[in-house]
Design a protein around this motif. Structure first.
Motif, PDB file in Angstrom:
ATOM      1  N   ASN A 131      60.660  56.215  -3.607  1.00 36.99           N
ATOM      2  CA  ASN A 131      61.576  55.138  -3.203  1.00 36.99           C
ATOM      3  C   ASN A 131      61.428  54.818  -1.724  1.00 36.99           C
ATOM      4  O   ASN A 131      61.477  53.655  -1.313  1.00 36.99           O
ATOM      5  N   GLY A 132      61.249  55.860  -0.916  1.00 37.31           N
ATOM      6  CA  GLY A 132      61.036  55.647   0.517  1.00 37.31           C
ATOM      7  C   GLY A 132      59.747  54.884   0.785  1.00 37.31           C
ATOM      8  O   GLY A 132      59.695  54.002   1.653  1.00 37.31           O
ATOM      9  N   MET A 133      58.694  55.228   0.048  1.00 40.33           N
ATOM     10  CA  MET A 133      57.438  54.483   0.169  1.00 40.33           C
ATOM     11  C   MET A 133      57.646  53.015  -0.191  1.00 40.33           C
ATOM     12  O   MET A 133      57.117  52.112   0.461  1.00 40.33           O
ATOM     13  N   HIS A 134      58.410  52.798  -1.248  1.00 37.79           N
ATOM     14  CA  HIS A 134      58.652  51.424  -1.723  1.00 37.79           C
ATOM     15  C   HIS A 134      59.414  50.616  -0.679  1.00 37.79           C
ATOM     16  O   HIS A 134      59.081  49.452  -0.415  1.00 37.79           O
ATOM     17  N   ILE A 135      60.421  51.232  -0.062  1.00 35.93           N
ATOM     18  CA  ILE A 135      61.235  50.523   0.936  1.00 35.93           C
ATOM     19  C   ILE A 135      60.373  50.070   2.115  1.00 35.93           C
ATOM     20  O   ILE A 135      60.529  48.969   2.632  1.00 35.93           O
ATOM     21  N   HIS A 136      59.433  50.929   2.534  1.00 42.40           N
ATOM     22  CA  HIS A 136      58.605  50.610   3.694  1.00 42.40           C
ATOM     23  C   HIS A 136      57.283  49.950   3.323  1.00 42.40           C
ATOM     24  O   HIS A 136      56.456  49.708   4.203  1.00 42.40           O
ATOM     25  N   ALA A 189      52.373  45.559   5.602  1.00 44.50           N
ATOM     26  CA  ALA A 189      52.365  46.470   4.463  1.00 44.50           C
ATOM     27  C   ALA A 189      52.010  47.865   4.948  1.00 44.50           C
ATOM     28  O   ALA A 189      51.286  48.037   5.932  1.00 44.50           O
ATOM     29  N   SER A 190      52.531  48.864   4.249  1.00 44.69           N
ATOM     30  CA  SER A 190      52.296  50.252   4.628  1.00 44.69           C
ATOM     31  C   SER A 190      52.163  51.094   3.364  1.00 44.69           C
ATOM     32  O   SER A 190      52.865  50.845   2.372  1.00 44.69           O
TER      33      SER A 190
END
Length: 609
Positions: free
Chosen positions: A467-472, A483-484
């Motif tokens: 979820n953290g990856m998705h947010i950022h 994008a990251s």
């Protein structure tokens, strides 16, 4: 300076400037009275902006104040909170908290100081929720950084988003994947879901998920179903002696599994680095030869199936009769069989198969029976179906073992994008159950519904991280796109995970324009250690800056310049410069200063105080 520090500073720099550009009702900011003008007007400095305000309160030039944004029918109003600020920042924060009716804890004061120092607007609702999150956090300093990041990005200050960003900030992707993988392997209650998840997690992280591991799993699965397709294909390609029968094949492999993987479900089998090099397979089969050999066989499956079927139809009856009576074929029949094989079959076989067929082309019942068995194997669709299944299982890992580094990187990137579940919510919203169920996130969410204890804890942590990856993952405006993404680095023989950042102009289709963009690679390499590569592209001209504290890298950069130049040219780009700098200079590469809003005529009123 560590890469983590570099990433944090790079990510926060531009975002703070963006956050300062807009003030919304309820937000609290710090401002300074710069100049006084007639008619109760003044120039004030808030964050990086200067603006003209209508004074409706008694303020002193050169002094700092806390303001809260209010609204009105004509202009935005700024309400003064408390008195003018003193030099002691901590005292100022304590008084501000008191004015807002909040408890002045150490963590609260520290967060307020960070927000004011970095000129980040915030409102009281954000503060109340932020303080609640800080109160329950074990690592207060890290939690403050996360909460600050949430306010900068205008994210809802909720526990779920906090946990997602906190987990992503305090751990690596590989670490989360490996911890859940370990728990699943140690679990005695292996379900199909857990076995599939084990395989999917291992495909992203384990260096030992090679074709040897895939081969062992495939053979054990096949003999568990009493299937002979792999064995016959292996005999046909001389990977296994043609005299081996299924009974001895099955017995030998079952003993091998018991000695090396006792009580481990087939799909949960993984190999240690030592086993990769030392484990001897039954019948002295060489795992590195299996996939290339069988792949060659599968390449010509269409013509081989047709030619084998024709030969069986034409000569099967005569071979069976000769076998029953233990006599050779008629000389004319055998000559015709040999001619047909040499003309229609041998050209589509590779050298080893051709040699095997030639040894079987003898006019005696034993050789003819073995030749007929081989033809049946080549004519059977199931033979090629099983080979394709084996190829798919080993394909990703095998490619990582044999391809060039840039191909390895692209394969791993593709694997992350396709299997992690960054698009899980999109699949759910658009009713795409097939794509949704195939992702790691979807499987872990299912696992959470049917498990408990440590597995549940580890699964929840992985969900937080994804979820953290998705947010950022994506941040876009009208004309720009950022994008990251994080890529597990262990499988690529890196010390830590790779972090990539992309930013650039948007095309009409909403994608990054490759002719005008910037890509940042944050790496921790085996020999060069921490390294940042900044690739800036303008009008397809590529300028590369390598940040690394191992300065002899500069000598080697000249050796690789020609290769890089040729590679870029093949992609219709050209290399302009390569620069090598110490890693400590990364944070010195400042973003463009935020725009200052001036109004030299002093006629209008931006804000009313």
């Amino acid at each position: 300076m560590s890469i983590q520090d570099v990433v944090s500073k790079r990510l926060s720099g531009a975002q703070v400037n963006h956050a300062q550009s807009f003030l919304k009702p309820g937000q609290i900011v710090q401002g300074k009275i710069v100049k006084l003008f007639p008619n109760n007007k003044a120039q004030i400095h808030i964050g990086s902006q200067k603006m003209i305000a209508q004074l409706e309160a008694s303020l002193s030039i050169g002094e700092n104040y806390h303001f809260q944004v209010k609204t009105n029918t004509d202009v935005t109003q700024l309400k003064v909170i408390g008195e003018q600020l003193k030099d002691n920042t901590t005292d100022n924060m304590q008084k501000l908290l008191q004015e807002l009716g909040m408890k002045a804890t150490k963590a609260a004061i520290s967060l307020m100081e960070q927000l004011m120092r970095d000129k980040i607007p915030f409102d009281t609702e954000q503060l109340i929720k932020a303080f609640q999150l800080l109160e329950g956090a074990a690592n207060k300093a890290q939690a403050q950084s996360v909460v600050k990041d949430m306010i900068i990005h205008k994210l809802p200050v909720t526990d779920s988003i906090f946990q997602a960003l906190y987990t992503k900030t305090t751990s690596e992707f590989s670490d989360q994947l490996n911890k859940l993988l370990l728990q699943l392997k140690q679990d005695a209650n292996q379900t199909p879901l857990k076995q599939t998840l084990i395989e999917r997690l291992a495909s992203l992280t384990e260096h030992n998920h090679s074709n040897k591991s895939a081969l062992i799993k495939h053979i054990l699965t096949e003999i568990g179903s009493n299937q002979i397709y792999f064995l016959e294909a292996a005999k046909t390609t001389e990977l296994v002696d043609k005299r081996v029968n299924f009974s001895s094949w099955k017995t030998e492999w079952q003993g091998f599994a018991k000695n090396n993987f006792e009580n481990v479900p087939v799909q949960a089998i993984t190999l240690t680095n030592q086993q990769l090099t030392s484990l001897v397979l039954p019948f002295e089969m060489i795992s590195s030869e299996v996939l290339p050999t069988l792949s060659k066989l599968a390449e010509n499956k269409g013509i081989l199936m047709i030619q084998a079927q024709v030969l069986i139809q034409q000569f099967s009856s005569a071979i069976n009769t000769a076998s029953i009576h233990q006599i050779p074929l008629a000389t004319e029949d055998f000559s015709q069989l040999k001619l047909q094989i040499e003309k229609s079959l041998l050209p589509f076989l590779f050298d080893r198969q051709q040699q095997l067929v030639n040894t079987l082309l003898q006019n005696n019942p034993t050789s003819l029976n073995q030749l007929q068995t081989m033809l049946k194997t080549l004519s059977n669709k199931q033979t090629y179906a099983q080979l394709e299944q084996l190829g798919k299982s080993a394909n990703h890992a095998d490619n990582l073992l044999v391809t060039k580094p840039h191909d390895q990187f692209l394969l791993q990137l593709k694997q992350v994008l396709q299997t992690t579940g960054l698009a899980h919510e999109f699949y759910v919203a658009n009713d795409l159950p097939e794509q949704q169920s195939a992702t790691i996130k979807s499987m872990v969410l299912q696992l959470l519904q049917h498990s408990g204890g440590q597995i549940n804890d580890r699964a929840q942590q992985l969900i937080h991280y994804i979820n953290g990856m998705h947010i950022h993952s994506v941040n876009e405006s009208t004309n720009l796109l950022q994008a990251s993404i994080q890529i597990p680095g262990e499988k690529l023989a890196l010390n830590k995970d790779i972090q990539l950042e992309f930013e650039g102009k948007k095309t009409e289709s909403g994608k990054i324009d490759p002719a005008y963009c910037r890509i940042l690679f944050y790496l921790d390499l085996t020999n060069l250690k921490e390294t940042v590569i900044d690739m800036n592209i303008q009008k397809r001209a590529v300028a590369i800056t390598v940040f690394n504290d191992n300065m002899p890298i500069l000598d080697h950069s000249h050796e690789l310049k020609r290769v890089l130049k040729d590679g870029l040219h093949a992609l219709d780009f050209y290399l302009s410069t390569i620069t090598v700098k110490p890693l400590k200079q990364v944070d010195m590469e400042k973003e463009t200063a935020p725009r200052k809003i001036e109004n030299n005529s002093y006629q209008g009123v931006d804000y009313r105080i």
